[in-house]
Design an enzyme around this catalytic site. Sequence first.
Site, PDB file in Angstrom:
ATOM      1  CB  SER A   1       5.026  -1.207  12.235  1.00 40.44           C
ATOM      2  OG  SER A   1       4.606   0.130  12.459  1.00 40.44           O
TER       3      SER A   1
ATOM      4  CD  GLU B   1      -3.466  -2.156   7.417  1.00 39.55           C
ATOM      5  OE1 GLU B   1      -2.379  -2.423   6.911  1.00 39.55           O
ATOM      6  OE2 GLU B   1      -4.075  -1.090   7.211  1.00 39.55           O
TER       7      GLU B   1
ATOM      8  N   GLY C   1       2.277   2.798  10.846  1.00 41.37           N
ATOM      9  CA  GLY C   1       3.222   3.904  10.704  1.00 41.37           C
ATOM     10  C   GLY C   1       3.899   4.314  12.001  1.00 41.37           C
TER      11      GLY C   1
ATOM     12  CE  LYS D   1      -0.376   3.395   4.715  1.00 44.10           C
ATOM     13  NZ  LYS D   1      -0.292   3.558   6.158  1.00 44.10           N
TER      14      LYS D   1
ATOM     15  CG  HIS E   1      -5.937   1.956   5.102  1.00 43.42           C
ATOM     16  ND1 HIS E   1      -5.517   2.969   5.929  1.00 43.42           N
ATOM     17  CD2 HIS E   1      -4.908   1.075   5.025  1.00 43.42           C
ATOM     18  CE1 HIS E   1      -4.284   2.703   6.326  1.00 43.42           C
ATOM     19  NE2 HIS E   1      -3.892   1.556   5.800  1.00 43.42           N
TER      20      HIS E   1
ATOM     21  CG  ASN F   1      -1.756   1.224   1.357  1.00 39.33           C
ATOM     22  OD1 ASN F   1      -1.790   2.054   0.426  1.00 39.33           O
ATOM     23  ND2 ASN F   1      -2.451   1.372   2.470  1.00 39.33           N
TER      24      ASN F   1
ATOM     25  N   GLY G   1       2.839  -0.840   4.410  1.00 39.49           N
ATOM     26  CA  GLY G   1       2.863   0.579   4.049  1.00 39.49           C
ATOM     27  C   GLY G   1       4.283   1.040   3.787  1.00 39.49           C
TER      28      GLY G   1
ATOM     29  CD  GLU H   1      -3.173   5.695   6.485  1.00 37.95           C
ATOM     30  OE1 GLU H   1      -3.138   5.682   5.244  1.00 37.95           O
ATOM     31  OE2 GLU H   1      -2.263   5.220   7.199  1.00 37.95           O
TER      32      GLU H   1
END
Length: 259
Positions: free
Chosen positions: A213, A167, A173, A11, A95, A9, A234, A97
């Site tokens: 992570s 996740e 992150g 992003k 997701h 991903n 990510g 986010e």
Amino acid sequence: MRTPMVVANWKMHGRLAEARELTQAVRDGLKRPRGVEVALCPPFTALGAVAEILTGSPLLLGAQNCHWEDTGAFTGEVSPAMLADLGCRLVIIGHSERRHIFRETDEEIRRKVAAALRHRLQPVLCVGETAEERRQGLTFTVVEGQLRAGLGGLGAEDLARCTVAYEPVWAIGTGLNATPGQAAEVHGYLRGLLSELASKEVAQSVRILYGGSVKPDNVGPLAQEPEIDGALVGGASLQAASFITIAKKSAAKSGASKE
Ligand code: 13P
């Protein structure tokens, strides 16, 4: 029964030149991945360029989001029909986010999953609790609500075409990954729910990826957990070398699949 899968991903990273360079490097490093399926999810703007480079490669193309309608007056949105046109095979939906920054609701996510399935795209439904929810002992309640809302009402055949990604928001992150035990516990719970929603057979066939992570140096023990069927990556997917290592370390031993 389940071949592990590793999904990049990216992003909101990757202007065209960077996207091309990264794709070429990953494609060349994973010419014939064994015991693992690999997918790249660049931003919408790079999908066409990445698709071209992946022509003839076993690596799959995916998107990071989609709308639930096929066409219409939805300024700024991209439909699953358009993604399928570009050669996408999967799409990340819900997701954290999208849920937290863009306030996507469970109902919108449910519609997106259904729309993706209509266009033969594999939805990768993301679920996960925040640090505060975990602290309050709400992890299972939260992921159960998200899973039921996203996949509830689907027939067994459609459910079998979905992938789930656990996740935990606190791991995204942050450099703070869930331990293999923490992840496996939630994956096992999610698989139990899938059994309820469809059947044991379907639940056994659905991949549940872990994301948050994931790095070359922590993926090994995660990948060894029988309940963890790969990774949604990510930051570490933006470096070809680290993503390639993650993919290789996630491969089922001797090409076998998980049961
Ligand atoms: P990181 O690997 O950067 O923690 O991101 C995880 C993620 O959100 C993948 O979808």
